[in-house]
Design a protein around this motif. Structure first.
Motif, PDB file in Angstrom:
ATOM      1  N   LEU A   1      82.312 -15.270  -7.494  1.00 10.81           N
ATOM      2  CA  LEU A   1      82.737 -14.934  -6.136  1.00 10.81           C
ATOM      3  C   LEU A   1      81.930 -13.744  -5.612  1.00 10.81           C
ATOM      4  N   ILE A   2      81.848 -12.685  -6.438  1.00 14.29           N
ATOM      5  CA  ILE A   2      81.121 -11.481  -6.012  1.00 14.29           C
ATOM      6  C   ILE A   2      79.649 -11.811  -5.772  1.00 14.29           C
ATOM      7  N   ALA A   3      79.055 -12.561  -6.729  1.00 13.15           N
ATOM      8  CA  ALA A   3      77.636 -12.882  -6.604  1.00 13.15           C
ATOM      9  C   ALA A   3      77.387 -13.731  -5.362  1.00 13.15           C
ATOM     10  N   PHE A   4      78.310 -14.667  -5.110  1.00  9.77           N
ATOM     11  CA  PHE A   4      78.150 -15.550  -3.949  1.00  9.77           C
ATOM     12  C   PHE A   4      78.227 -14.752  -2.650  1.00  9.77           C
ATOM     13  N   LEU A   5      79.281 -13.928  -2.526  1.00  3.34           N
ATOM     14  CA  LEU A   5      79.435 -13.139  -1.303  1.00  3.34           C
ATOM     15  C   LEU A   5      78.232 -12.222  -1.093  1.00  3.34           C
ATOM     16  N   THR A   6      77.806 -11.557  -2.176  1.00  2.00           N
ATOM     17  CA  THR A   6      76.663 -10.648  -2.067  1.00  2.00           C
ATOM     18  C   THR A   6      75.426 -11.382  -1.585  1.00  2.00           C
ATOM     19  N   THR A   7      75.177 -12.558  -2.203  1.00  2.00           N
ATOM     20  CA  THR A   7      73.985 -13.316  -1.833  1.00  2.00           C
ATOM     21  C   THR A   7      74.030 -13.711  -0.359  1.00  2.00           C
TER      22      THR A   7
ATOM     23  N   ASP B   1      72.603  -2.364  -2.848  1.00  2.00           N
ATOM     24  CA  ASP B   1      71.574  -2.199  -3.861  1.00  2.00           C
ATOM     25  C   ASP B   1      70.558  -3.331  -3.892  1.00  2.00           C
ATOM     26  N   TYR B   2      70.985  -4.565  -3.572  1.00  2.00           N
ATOM     27  CA  TYR B   2      70.068  -5.683  -3.760  1.00  2.00           C
ATOM     28  C   TYR B   2      69.465  -6.215  -2.475  1.00  2.00           C
ATOM     29  N   LEU B   3      69.785  -5.591  -1.346  1.00  2.00           N
ATOM     30  CA  LEU B   3      69.196  -6.020  -0.075  1.00  2.00           C
ATOM     31  C   LEU B   3      67.657  -6.032  -0.110  1.00  2.00           C
ATOM     32  N   PRO B   4      67.010  -4.966  -0.612  1.00  2.00           N
ATOM     33  CA  PRO B   4      65.549  -4.993  -0.664  1.00  2.00           C
ATOM     34  C   PRO B   4      65.004  -6.164  -1.470  1.00  2.00           C
ATOM     35  N   PHE B   5      65.730  -6.565  -2.526  1.00  2.00           N
ATOM     36  CA  PHE B   5      65.262  -7.675  -3.353  1.00  2.00           C
ATOM     37  C   PHE B   5      65.373  -9.002  -2.626  1.00  2.00           C
ATOM     38  N   ALA B   6      66.213  -9.048  -1.573  1.00  2.00           N
ATOM     39  CA  ALA B   6      66.285 -10.263  -0.762  1.00  2.00           C
ATOM     40  C   ALA B   6      65.208 -10.241   0.313  1.00  2.00           C
ATOM     41  N   ILE B   7      64.885  -9.051   0.808  1.00  2.00           N
ATOM     42  CA  ILE B   7      63.898  -8.957   1.891  1.00  2.00           C
ATOM     43  C   ILE B   7      62.512  -9.371   1.401  1.00  2.00           C
ATOM     44  N   LEU B   8      62.129  -8.887   0.215  1.00  2.00           N
ATOM     45  CA  LEU B   8      60.750  -9.068  -0.240  1.00  2.00           C
ATOM     46  C   LEU B   8      60.327 -10.534  -0.388  1.00  2.00           C
ATOM     47  N   PRO B   9      61.084 -11.377  -1.120  1.00  2.00           N
ATOM     48  CA  PRO B   9      60.656 -12.779  -1.210  1.00  2.00           C
ATOM     49  C   PRO B   9      60.655 -13.486   0.139  1.00  2.00           C
ATOM     50  N   LEU B  10      61.632 -13.176   0.989  1.00  2.00           N
ATOM     51  CA  LEU B  10      61.663 -13.799   2.315  1.00  2.00           C
ATOM     52  C   LEU B  10      60.428 -13.406   3.109  1.00  2.00           C
ATOM     53  N   TYR B  11      60.089 -12.111   3.044  1.00  2.00           N
ATOM     54  CA  TYR B  11      58.910 -11.613   3.747  1.00  2.00           C
ATOM     55  C   TYR B  11      57.656 -12.322   3.242  1.00  2.00           C
ATOM     56  N   ASN B  12      57.526 -12.419   1.909  1.00  2.00           N
ATOM     57  CA  ASN B  12      56.345 -13.051   1.331  1.00  2.00           C
ATOM     58  C   ASN B  12      56.212 -14.506   1.746  1.00  2.00           C
ATOM     59  N   GLN B  13      57.365 -15.189   1.918  1.00  2.00           N
ATOM     60  CA  GLN B  13      57.309 -16.573   2.362  1.00  2.00           C
ATOM     61  C   GLN B  13      56.945 -16.643   3.840  1.00  2.00           C
TER      62      GLN B  13
ATOM     63  N   CYS C   1      67.727 -15.788  -3.001  1.00  2.00           N
ATOM     64  CA  CYS C   1      69.037 -16.031  -3.618  1.00  2.00           C
ATOM     65  C   CYS C   1      69.005 -15.676  -5.098  1.00  2.00           C
ATOM     66  N   THR C   2      67.955 -16.150  -5.807  1.00  2.00           N
ATOM     67  CA  THR C   2      67.858 -15.844  -7.235  1.00  2.00           C
ATOM     68  C   THR C   2      67.759 -14.348  -7.458  1.00  2.00           C
ATOM     69  N   MET C   3      66.926 -13.701  -6.614  1.00  2.00           N
ATOM     70  CA  MET C   3      66.693 -12.265  -6.819  1.00  2.00           C
ATOM     71  C   MET C   3      67.953 -11.437  -6.562  1.00  2.00           C
ATOM     72  N   THR C   4      68.926 -11.957  -5.808  1.00  2.00           N
ATOM     73  CA  THR C   4      70.167 -11.200  -5.618  1.00  2.00           C
ATOM     74  C   THR C   4      71.291 -11.725  -6.499  1.00  2.00           C
ATOM     75  N   PHE C   5      71.364 -13.049  -6.676  1.00  2.00           N
ATOM     76  CA  PHE C   5      72.468 -13.628  -7.439  1.00  2.00           C
ATOM     77  C   PHE C   5      72.436 -13.174  -8.895  1.00  2.00           C
ATOM     78  N   MET C   6      71.264 -13.243  -9.510  1.00  2.00           N
ATOM     79  CA  MET C   6      71.169 -12.920 -10.935  1.00  2.00           C
ATOM     80  C   MET C   6      71.546 -11.473 -11.248  1.00  2.00           C
ATOM     81  N   PRO C   7      70.885 -10.496 -10.617  1.00  2.00           N
ATOM     82  CA  PRO C   7      71.255  -9.109 -10.946  1.00  2.00           C
ATOM     83  C   PRO C   7      72.699  -8.788 -10.592  1.00  2.00           C
ATOM     84  N   THR C   8      73.225  -9.428  -9.529  1.00  2.00           N
ATOM     85  CA  THR C   8      74.611  -9.167  -9.155  1.00  2.00           C
ATOM     86  C   THR C   8      75.560  -9.540 -10.284  1.00  2.00           C
ATOM     87  N   MET C   9      75.245 -10.641 -10.980  1.00  2.00           N
ATOM     88  CA  MET C   9      76.129 -11.070 -12.049  1.00  2.00           C
ATOM     89  C   MET C   9      76.158 -10.095 -13.212  1.00  2.00           C
ATOM     90  N   SER C  10      75.064  -9.357 -13.387  1.00  2.00           N
ATOM     91  CA  SER C  10      74.984  -8.522 -14.583  1.00  2.00           C
ATOM     92  C   SER C  10      75.207  -7.052 -14.295  1.00  2.00           C
TER      93      SER C  10
END
Lengths: 282, 314
Positions: A71-77, A155-167, A206-215
């Motif tokens: 739930l937390i990982a999903f909402l965060t993502t 904490d994980y917003l930057p990790f979502a921005i970077l792959p999106l930007y690169n794409q 999604c991967t870059m935020t979902f994975m670290p969020t879980m751990s």
């Protein structure tokens, strides 16, 4: 001359330079992961032992933890993507006057110079101060779930921005213009051209935020006032209890590795042109 | 439908003006959006910085302007102050050592990956490089712990900590060097070889200088990731300090980096010395921002001058 050419073909000097790297990765990345698999199916004396699996997966509190983690990982993502998408779009396709590289460094690199535990602590203090002066309650103790999600998104917003930007910098702009010229309204342009072109980036974000969020048990612990334990918390608790705890911790890690594997598979499925690169910030 | 009629000059001007205004609002809106989220990212640091100038026990209370937090931090007699500087030193040593080693290994690795002729080998190396990036940090940390403690029967030490941080940053070094290799002109290396350079000399004097920007950004990324890390440090850091420090008769003999030190204080609330330390870090970040801003301005002006010169010459 011929022998020299032959010699060069036989020994690839530049290719051989990766040997130390390969050995290092094999020894400290691949081999330990194999050990995790081995430890998940054995007990601390090294014998085959499957009772841990039964113990973990019949325990209802463990299922609660796994459900809460998802739930937390999903909402965060979801929140990360919703915020990161427009930012990445503005930086990659917006006005030329916006200095993209500079802002990327501001968002991505510089905050990380302050250690993430310290940043989390500062965020906790600020959020609690904010809600207690305005609404008279402490966010992390009255709504721990909201607190954890706020901390994770922060904490994980930057990790979502970077792959999106690169794409998005690879996006074909003429397609967007063509869609608009052919009479699509802005919403249609967005749904029919921009979203399909950025799907690999979205999945990678999604991967870059979902994975670290879980751990990330530190954020879960401090932003949830100790009430929100997630898979990472459980792994840490097992590992902290000594070497005999490594076996159940390995089982939970294996579960996480499985989810990671699934997400990589999904990414590969959508991204036919090769992986989205991380470089190019500076 | 598009109307097919000739617009008068006035109408055209009006339409152009409207377009310019809409462009301008778009520009302002996107600037506000981006900078608003940037401000949000920095707001906790700003918050702590403000409360570094008062000595109330908890943040959020203002008990008057006070430099006590800064005095304590620099006095050398306050336990928390000394611990913070000690932890900072440890953090810097770990970051610089692991980043240097990562850059060495990662640059060689990237060159090797790029020039290897076997496609399968190349692909699998790139895949392995991707593993630590997508893998959850705690799984990496646990796997290292299993390797070092259960299998190799070692104690956690400075060595294990460095290995942990190298795994964290090595993939990013490879990923920042590889694109530079792809951009490089392959004939340069061949030319150096034809002119009689040995392979090693060609590599050192032609390839390395060409990919230097990638190497430097890899180094910066490696340092940054190491500074930011907590989980790997918590799992692989040694227990005993590298050297002992005395404060007021007490010896600090636990090894602490900034992250583990801060984690230790979190339950009791942030000590005021940590607030002033955060304020200093924020100051450093602001200085870097200003420096980048000025450098940017100088670069733009230089470009403009070059453009002007070209126009004049034409």
């Amino acid at each position: 001359m011929a022998t020299a050419a032959k010699k060069q073909r036989r020994f690839n000097f530049r290719g051989s330079l990766c040997m130390p790297f390969a050995v290092f990765m094999l020894l400290f990345v691949i081999f330990p992961l194999c050990l995790i698999v081995y430890f998940a199916f054995t007990d601390s004396s090294g014998h085959l032992y499957l009772d841990n699996w039964g113990k973990i997966f019949t325990d209802s509190t463990k299922w609660l933890v796994i459900g809460r983690t998802f739930l937390i990982a999903f909402l965060t993502t979801v929140f990360c993507i919703l915020i990161a998408y427009p930012i990445a779009f503005i930086l990659s396709n917006g006005d030329r006057r916006i200095r993209k590289n500079k802002i990327l460094v501001y968002i991505f690199i510089l905050p990380m110079w302050v250690n993430f535990v310290l940043r989390t602590m500062a965020l906790r203090d600020m959020v609690n101060w904010f809600t207690s002066t305005l609404f008279n309650f402490q966010l992390t103790s009255t709504h721990p779930l909201v607190g954890v999600v706020v901390g994770m998104v922060y904490d994980y917003l930057p990790f979502a921005i970077l792959p999106l930007y690169n794409q998005m910098i690879k996006m074909d702009k003429s397609q967007i213009e063509a869609a608009a010229d052919l009479g699509a309204n802005p919403v249609q342009v967005f749904i029919k051209t921009i979203i399909p072109m950025t799907i690999p980036g979205i999945i990678s974000a999604c991967t870059m935020t979902f994975m670290p969020t879980m751990s990330s048990y530190v954020i879960a612990y401090y932003m949830g006032n100790g009430k929100m334990s997630i898979i990472g918390t459980e792994i840490e608790a097992y590992a902290g209890s000594g070497t005999q705890g490594y076996n159940p911790a390995s089982i939970l890690s294996l579960v996480m590795l499985f989810i990671i594997g699934l997400s990589i598979f999904a990414e590969k499925l959508f991204d036919k042109k090769g992986e989205t690169r991380e470089g190019g910030i500076w | 439908m598009v109307e097919n009629r000739v617009l008068s000059l006035e109408e055209t001007n009006r339409a152009l003006k409207r377009k310019a205004i809409s462009n301008k609002t778009k520009h302002i809106f996107s600037l506000v959006f981006v900078y608003f989220f940037m401000l949000l990212i920095y707001s906790p640091l700003i918050y702590i910085t403000i409360f570094a100038f008062t000595s109330a026990k908890t943040t959020g209370q203002w008990t008057g302007f006070d430099m006590k937090a800064f005095v304590n931090l620099f006095s050398g007699r306050n336990k928390d102050g000394v611990e913070i500087w000690n932890a900072t030193l440890n953090t810097m040593i770990v970051a610089l050592t692991s980043a240097t080693l990562s850059v060495l290994l990662g640059t060689l690795g990237a060159i090797g990956i790029y020039y290897s002729r076997n496609k399968l080998w190349k692909k699998s190396l790139q895949f392995i490089n991707q593993i630590p990036i997508v893998n959850a940090e705690i799984v990496t940390a646990l796997s290292l712990c299993v390797l070092f403690i259960s299998v190799a029967r070692l104690e956690t030490s400075f060595f294990t900590l460095i290995i942990g941080h190298m795994i964290l940053s090595l993939p990013y070094v490879v990923l920042s060097v590889l694109p530079k290799l792809e951009q490089m002109d392959p004939s340069l290396y061949e030319a150096a070889m034809d002119l009689g350079a040995t392979q090693r000399r060609a590599l050192l004097t032609v390839v390395i200088p060409d990919i230097l920007p990638g190497i430097l950004s890899g180094f910066m990324l490696a340092v940054t990731l190491s500074l930011d890390d907590y989980v790997i440090t918590a799992f692989t850091a040694p227990k005993d300090a590298l050297w002992e420090v005395e404060v007021g008769g007490n010896f600090l003999n636990e090894f602490k980096t900034l992250s583990t030190y801060v984690e230790g204080t979190m339950k009791l609330g942030m000590p005021i010395e940590l607030r002033s330390f955060t304020a200093i870090l924020f100051g450093v970040i602001l200085l870097v921002m200003i420096g980048m801003y000025i450098k940017n301005g100088v670069d733009i002006r230089k470009q403009k001058r070059i453009r002007k010169f070209r126009i004049r010459r034409n």
